[in-house]
Design a protein around this motif. Structure first.
Motif, PDB file in Angstrom:
ATOM      1  N   LYS A  16       0.839  -1.201   0.000  1.00 35.09           N
ATOM      2  CA  LYS A  16       0.000   0.000   0.000  1.00 35.09           C
ATOM      3  C   LYS A  16       0.878   1.256   0.000  1.00 35.09           C
ATOM      4  CE  LYS A  16      -3.724   2.349   2.383  1.00 35.09           C
ATOM      5  NZ  LYS A  16      -4.578   2.437   3.542  1.00 35.09           N
ATOM      6  N   ALA A  17       1.936   1.252   0.803  1.00 36.08           N
ATOM      7  CA  ALA A  17       2.845   2.395   0.859  1.00 36.08           C
ATOM      8  C   ALA A  17       3.514   2.608  -0.494  1.00 36.08           C
ATOM      9  CB  ALA A  17       3.894   2.190   1.952  1.00 36.08           C
ATOM     10  N   GLN A  18       3.907   1.528  -1.168  1.00 33.97           N
ATOM     11  CA  GLN A  18       4.540   1.644  -2.479  1.00 33.97           C
ATOM     12  C   GLN A  18       3.581   2.259  -3.495  1.00 33.97           C
ATOM     13  OE1 GLN A  18       5.831  -2.454  -2.862  1.00 33.97           O
ATOM     14  NE2 GLN A  18       7.959  -1.883  -2.475  1.00 33.97           N
ATOM     15  N   GLU A  19       2.303   1.889  -3.421  1.00 30.26           N
ATOM     16  CA  GLU A  19       1.299   2.478  -4.313  1.00 30.26           C
ATOM     17  C   GLU A  19       1.168   3.974  -4.056  1.00 30.26           C
ATOM     18  OE1 GLU A  19      -2.486   0.455  -4.139  1.00 30.26           O
ATOM     19  OE2 GLU A  19      -1.532  -1.499  -4.373  1.00 30.26           O
ATOM     20  N   GLU A  20       1.141   4.351  -2.795  1.00 35.09           N
ATOM     21  CA  GLU A  20       1.016   5.767  -2.437  1.00 35.09           C
ATOM     22  C   GLU A  20       2.256   6.556  -2.858  1.00 35.09           C
ATOM     23  OE1 GLU A  20      -1.731   7.363  -1.230  1.00 35.09           O
ATOM     24  OE2 GLU A  20      -2.654   5.426  -1.621  1.00 35.09           O
ATOM     25  N   ILE A  21       3.413   5.974  -2.647  1.00 31.74           N
ATOM     26  CA  ILE A  21       4.676   6.623  -3.034  1.00 31.74           C
ATOM     27  C   ILE A  21       4.695   6.887  -4.538  1.00 31.74           C
ATOM     28  CG2 ILE A  21       7.171   6.231  -3.272  1.00 31.74           C
ATOM     29  CD1 ILE A  21       6.971   4.749  -0.510  1.00 31.74           C
ATOM     30  N   ALA A  22       4.217   5.925  -5.327  1.00 31.07           N
ATOM     31  CA  ALA A  22       4.213   6.079  -6.786  1.00 31.07           C
ATOM     32  C   ALA A  22       3.376   7.273  -7.230  1.00 31.07           C
ATOM     33  CB  ALA A  22       3.707   4.799  -7.450  1.00 31.07           C
ATOM     34  N   LYS A  23       2.386   7.653  -6.434  1.00 30.32           N
ATOM     35  CA  LYS A  23       1.514   8.779  -6.767  1.00 30.32           C
ATOM     36  C   LYS A  23       2.112  10.126  -6.362  1.00 30.32           C
ATOM     37  CE  LYS A  23      -2.593   5.955  -5.989  1.00 30.32           C
ATOM     38  NZ  LYS A  23      -3.741   5.765  -5.109  1.00 30.32           N
ATOM     39  N   MET A  24       3.086  10.111  -5.480  1.00 28.13           N
ATOM     40  CA  MET A  24       3.698  11.344  -4.986  1.00 28.13           C
ATOM     41  C   MET A  24       4.699  11.879  -6.000  1.00 28.13           C
ATOM     42  SD  MET A  24       4.423  10.245  -1.070  1.00 28.13           S
ATOM     43  CE  MET A  24       3.106   9.880   0.062  1.00 28.13           C
ATOM     44  N   THR A  25       4.928  13.186  -5.964  1.00 27.32           N
ATOM     45  CA  THR A  25       5.912  13.782  -6.868  1.00 27.32           C
ATOM     46  C   THR A  25       6.837  14.722  -6.116  1.00 27.32           C
ATOM     47  OG1 THR A  25       4.463  15.631  -7.447  1.00 27.32           O
ATOM     48  CG2 THR A  25       4.362  13.691  -8.876  1.00 27.32           C
ATOM     49  N   VAL A  26       8.012  14.891  -6.670  1.00 26.08           N
ATOM     50  CA  VAL A  26       8.983  15.866  -6.177  1.00 26.08           C
ATOM     51  C   VAL A  26       9.482  16.643  -7.390  1.00 26.08           C
ATOM     52  CG1 VAL A  26       9.720  14.520  -4.164  1.00 26.08           C
ATOM     53  CG2 VAL A  26      10.901  14.230  -6.339  1.00 26.08           C
ATOM     54  N   GLU A  27      10.080  17.795  -7.124  1.00 28.56           N
ATOM     55  CA  GLU A  27      10.625  18.608  -8.198  1.00 28.56           C
ATOM     56  C   GLU A  27      12.130  18.708  -8.044  1.00 28.56           C
ATOM     57  OE1 GLU A  27       8.695  22.350  -9.962  1.00 28.56           O
ATOM     58  OE2 GLU A  27      10.267  23.151  -8.647  1.00 28.56           O
ATOM     59  N   GLY A  28      12.830  18.377  -9.105  1.00 32.69           N
ATOM     60  CA  GLY A  28      14.274  18.549  -9.145  1.00 32.69           C
ATOM     61  C   GLY A  28      14.571  19.797  -9.951  1.00 32.69           C
ATOM     62  N   THR A  29      15.588  20.538  -9.531  1.00 32.33           N
ATOM     63  CA  THR A  29      15.923  21.777 -10.240  1.00 32.33           C
ATOM     64  C   THR A  29      17.419  21.881 -10.470  1.00 32.33           C
ATOM     65  OG1 THR A  29      16.136  23.042  -8.192  1.00 32.33           O
ATOM     66  CG2 THR A  29      13.960  23.016  -9.231  1.00 32.33           C
ATOM     67  N   ALA A  30      17.761  22.741 -11.418  1.00 33.83           N
ATOM     68  CA  ALA A  30      19.157  23.071 -11.690  1.00 33.83           C
ATOM     69  C   ALA A  30      19.178  24.455 -12.319  1.00 33.83           C
ATOM     70  CB  ALA A  30      19.792  22.043 -12.631  1.00 33.83           C
ATOM     71  N   GLY A  31      20.360  25.059 -12.311  1.00 30.46           N
ATOM     72  CA  GLY A  31      20.518  26.371 -12.920  1.00 30.46           C
ATOM     73  C   GLY A  31      19.656  27.431 -12.267  1.00 30.46           C
ATOM     74  N   GLY A  32      19.571  27.363 -10.941  1.00 31.64           N
ATOM     75  CA  GLY A  32      18.783  28.362 -10.218  1.00 31.64           C
ATOM     76  C   GLY A  32      17.303  28.289 -10.544  1.00 31.64           C
ATOM     77  N   GLY A  33      16.812  27.103 -10.898  1.00 31.98           N
ATOM     78  CA  GLY A  33      15.399  26.933 -11.201  1.00 31.98           C
ATOM     79  C   GLY A  33      15.059  27.112 -12.674  1.00 31.98           C
ATOM     80  N   VAL A  82      15.861  25.072 -14.991  1.00 30.35           N
ATOM     81  CA  VAL A  82      15.498  23.733 -15.466  1.00 30.35           C
ATOM     82  C   VAL A  82      14.824  23.014 -14.307  1.00 30.35           C
ATOM     83  CG1 VAL A  82      16.348  21.528 -16.349  1.00 30.35           C
ATOM     84  CG2 VAL A  82      17.436  23.651 -17.084  1.00 30.35           C
ATOM     85  N   LYS A  83      13.607  22.527 -14.570  1.00 31.90           N
ATOM     86  CA  LYS A  83      12.853  21.813 -13.544  1.00 31.90           C
ATOM     87  C   LYS A  83      12.359  20.498 -14.113  1.00 31.90           C
ATOM     88  CE  LYS A  83      11.118  26.115 -11.558  1.00 31.90           C
ATOM     89  NZ  LYS A  83       9.917  26.929 -11.278  1.00 31.90           N
ATOM     90  N   VAL A  84      12.377  19.482 -13.267  1.00 31.57           N
ATOM     91  CA  VAL A  84      11.803  18.191 -13.648  1.00 31.57           C
ATOM     92  C   VAL A  84      10.883  17.733 -12.532  1.00 31.57           C
ATOM     93  CG1 VAL A  84      13.759  17.483 -15.090  1.00 31.57           C
ATOM     94  CG2 VAL A  84      13.707  16.819 -12.698  1.00 31.57           C
ATOM     95  N   VAL A  85       9.858  17.007 -12.907  1.00 28.77           N
ATOM     96  CA  VAL A  85       8.960  16.398 -11.933  1.00 28.77           C
ATOM     97  C   VAL A  85       9.237  14.904 -11.966  1.00 28.77           C
ATOM     98  CG1 VAL A  85       6.556  15.963 -11.299  1.00 28.77           C
ATOM     99  CG2 VAL A  85       7.226  18.202 -12.217  1.00 28.77           C
ATOM    100  N   VAL A  86       9.463  14.335 -10.773  1.00 24.61           N
ATOM    101  CA  VAL A  86       9.782  12.924 -10.644  1.00 24.61           C
ATOM    102  C   VAL A  86       8.790  12.309  -9.660  1.00 24.61           C
ATOM    103  CG1 VAL A  86      11.562  11.242  -9.990  1.00 24.61           C
ATOM    104  CG2 VAL A  86      12.237  13.416 -11.020  1.00 24.61           C
ATOM    105  N   THR A  87       8.259  11.143 -10.014  1.00 25.02           N
ATOM    106  CA  THR A  87       7.345  10.452  -9.113  1.00 25.02           C
ATOM    107  C   THR A  87       8.135   9.728  -8.024  1.00 25.02           C
ATOM    108  OG1 THR A  87       7.328   8.434 -10.440  1.00 25.02           O
ATOM    109  CG2 THR A  87       5.633  10.094 -10.946  1.00 25.02           C
ATOM    110  N   GLY A  88       7.431   9.333  -6.989  1.00 23.17           N
ATOM    111  CA  GLY A  88       8.071   8.612  -5.896  1.00 23.17           C
ATOM    112  C   GLY A  88       8.680   7.294  -6.318  1.00 23.17           C
ATOM    113  N   ASP A  89       8.172   6.726  -7.414  1.00 21.12           N
ATOM    114  CA  ASP A  89       8.774   5.490  -7.919  1.00 21.12           C
ATOM    115  C   ASP A  89       9.774   5.767  -9.038  1.00 21.12           C
ATOM    116  OD1 ASP A  89       6.851   6.159  -9.815  1.00 21.12           O
ATOM    117  OD2 ASP A  89       6.078   4.127 -10.032  1.00 21.12           O
ATOM    118  N   ARG A  90      10.285   6.999  -9.042  1.00 22.63           N
ATOM    119  CA  ARG A  90      11.420   7.446  -9.858  1.00 22.63           C
ATOM    120  C   ARG A  90      11.166   7.453 -11.366  1.00 22.63           C
ATOM    121  NH1 ARG A  90      12.710   4.360  -5.774  1.00 22.63           N
ATOM    122  NH2 ARG A  90      14.020   5.122  -4.120  1.00 22.63           N
TER     123      ARG A  90
END
Length: 109
Positions: free
Chosen positions: A24-41, A43-51
């Motif tokens: 259940k936790a793995q399913e929930e993690i897959a739905k979550m997102t984080v934002e990675g940045t570079a160059g002072g913002g 360049v931005k990417v959105v990555v899910t919890g399951d990468r």
């Protein structure tokens, strides 16, 4: 009769419950997102919890046809940042399900 058979049934129930909670936790993690940045913002990417990378956003000023290598490096850096954050998110969420890590069962493992 197996010695400690009642204990074994209890342990198996705990293991099954733990497996269910982890799934259940793995399913929930897959739905979550984080934002990675570079160059002072720039360049931005959105990555899910399951990468999985689900989006890339580039600020117009970072797109320089004369310096494609810099843009490529920034994209790689933003993805790396997002992947690291996704891994940290997944670890934090799994610790909620398994706060002490995997339980030990003396004499079994």
């Amino acid at each position: 009769m197996i010695p400690g058979g009642g204990n074994m049934q209890q342990i198996m129930k705990q293991v099954q419950k733990m497996q269910k909670n982890v799934a259940k936790a793995q399913e929930e993690i897959a739905k979550m997102t984080v934002e990675g940045t570079a160059g002072g913002g720039t360049v931005k990417v959105v990555v899910t919890g399951d990468r999985r990378v689900t989006a890339v956003t580039l600020a117009p000023e970072v797109v320089d046809p004369e310096d494609i290598e810099m843009l490529q490096d920034l994209i790689v850096a933003a993805i790396s940042d997002g992947m690291k954050k996704a891994e940290e998110l997944a670890e934090a969420e799994m610790k909620k399900v398994l706060p002490g890590g995997l339980p030990s069962f003396p004499g079994l493992f």
